[in-house]
Enzyme design. Structure first.
Site, PDB file in Angstrom:
ATOM      1  N   ASP A  72       0.816  -1.212   0.000  1.00 30.81           N
ATOM      2  CA  ASP A  72       0.000   0.000   0.000  1.00 30.81           C
ATOM      3  C   ASP A  72       0.850   1.263   0.000  1.00 30.81           C
ATOM      4  OD1 ASP A  72       0.920  -0.344   2.638  1.00 30.81           O
ATOM      5  OD2 ASP A  72      -0.985  -1.175   3.282  1.00 30.81           O
ATOM      6  N   ASP A 141      -7.521  -3.723  14.441  1.00 37.66           N
ATOM      7  CA  ASP A 141      -8.905  -4.077  14.109  1.00 37.66           C
ATOM      8  C   ASP A 141      -8.958  -5.213  13.088  1.00 37.66           C
ATOM      9  OD1 ASP A 141      -8.049  -2.783  11.836  1.00 37.66           O
ATOM     10  OD2 ASP A 141      -9.553  -1.190  11.890  1.00 37.66           O
ATOM     11  N   HIS A 143      -7.388  -5.556  10.206  1.00 34.29           N
ATOM     12  CA  HIS A 143      -7.254  -5.292   8.772  1.00 34.29           C
ATOM     13  C   HIS A 143      -5.901  -5.776   8.262  1.00 34.29           C
ATOM     14  CE1 HIS A 143      -5.316  -1.364  10.073  1.00 34.29           C
ATOM     15  NE2 HIS A 143      -4.494  -1.720   9.084  1.00 34.29           N
ATOM     16  N   GLU A 148      -9.740  -2.164   5.299  1.00 27.38           N
ATOM     17  CA  GLU A 148     -10.370  -1.842   6.565  1.00 27.38           C
ATOM     18  C   GLU A 148     -11.606  -2.724   6.815  1.00 27.38           C
ATOM     19  OE1 GLU A 148      -8.508  -0.111   8.256  1.00 27.38           O
ATOM     20  OE2 GLU A 148      -8.316   1.982   7.698  1.00 27.38           O
TER      21      GLU A 148
END
Length: 273
Positions: A72, A141, A143, A148
């Site tokens: 990314d 979380d 991801h 996400e």
């Protein structure tokens, strides 16, 4: 899914680096048939990159015939900004090994046409023959890359708006000022990662404990995108003891017993000593 539980961050990092190195060495890459490696950013892989660079300096491992694709990059952040993932990779890894600059691929978050940039990235991965081993980390979380919670589990490389949790987690890299953190990023998709022939995920520290629990103990769920790795034929999660605190005792003991019987930790941790 295979889960390796190391005693601490350093053991996890050495184990993972030796594992990746052996995969590259056994592949016997050439210029015509390079090893294609997927690379993450963040704090988790820093130890992995350090030990891979050490193996390179010792002459154990060469990156001359390795092609990389990063997961990314932030949107609208100058590549020379110290917190861009271009800067991160060259500072922490690429400048320390013998990789050819033309073999490095990182998404361009400043491209005039971001959709075209994402489509081209997928094309380049295919032209390279697909990713042999995708290394990665996991967010608190759950991801993976910047996929996400709520992301499609068959998603491809695309633009993603970052959640508040991710922005808060990353603000420590931007003077602890959330207003300085980019709000969007370009990221490979869950489907892109799943296409890799092998996936190796790093998970360390108590802040990642909940993510590890959902990744390996609960079902596949797009609210915990890393849980999709349960469906991968060759996925390995290597974690430290601190990350296991939310696992069931039976789950923890199963993986500890398995790696003790197989001698998994020692086999890779001591591989190049």
């Amino acid at each position: 899914m295979r889960v390796i539980i190391a005693k601490d961050y350093d053991e996890m990092s050495v184990w993972a680096a030796n594992y990746v190195a052996k995969r590259i060495i056994d592949f016997k890459p050439t210029a015509e048939h390079p090893f294609v490696l997927g690379c993450p950013t963040g704090s988790s892989p820093l130890g992995l990159y350090k030990h891979l660079a050490e193996l390179n300096h010792k002459g154990v491992l060469s990156f001359q015939n390795v092609v990389t694709f990063n997961m990314d990059e932030y949107v609208n952040l100058d590549v020379n900004h110290p917190e861009s993932y271009h800067s991160f990779m060259w500072t922490n890894f690429f400048s320390k090994i013998d990789i050819k600059p033309e073999n490095v691929h990182i998404l361009d978050g400043n491209a005039k046409d971001l959709l075209a940039e994402c489509a081209h990235y997928e094309e380049m991965i295919q032209e390279a023959g697909g990713i042999d081993l995708f290394m990665g980390g996991v967010g608190p979380d759950g991801h993976i890359a910047f996929n996400e919670p709520g992301s499609s589990l068959t998603s491809r490389t695309r633009i993603k708006t970052l959640t508040t949790n991710t922005i808060q987690a990353n603000c420590r890299f931007f003077d602890n000022d959330e207003t300085k953190v980019p709000k969007q990023a370009l990221t490979v998709g869950v489907g892109t990662v799943m296409d890799a022939r092998e996936v190796l995920i790093l998970c360390n520290g108590p802040k990642k404990a909940r993510a590890l629990h959902h990744m390996i103990e609960n079902g596949v769920n797009h609210m915990w995108t890393s849980s999709m790795l349960q469906m991968h034929q060759h996925a390995t999660v290597v974690c430290d003891e601190e990350a296991t605190v939310e696992l069931k005792i039976s789950t923890y003991q199963y993986f500890k017993d398995k790696q003790q019987i197989e001698g998994t930790i020692g086999r890779y941790y001591n591989l190049f000593k």
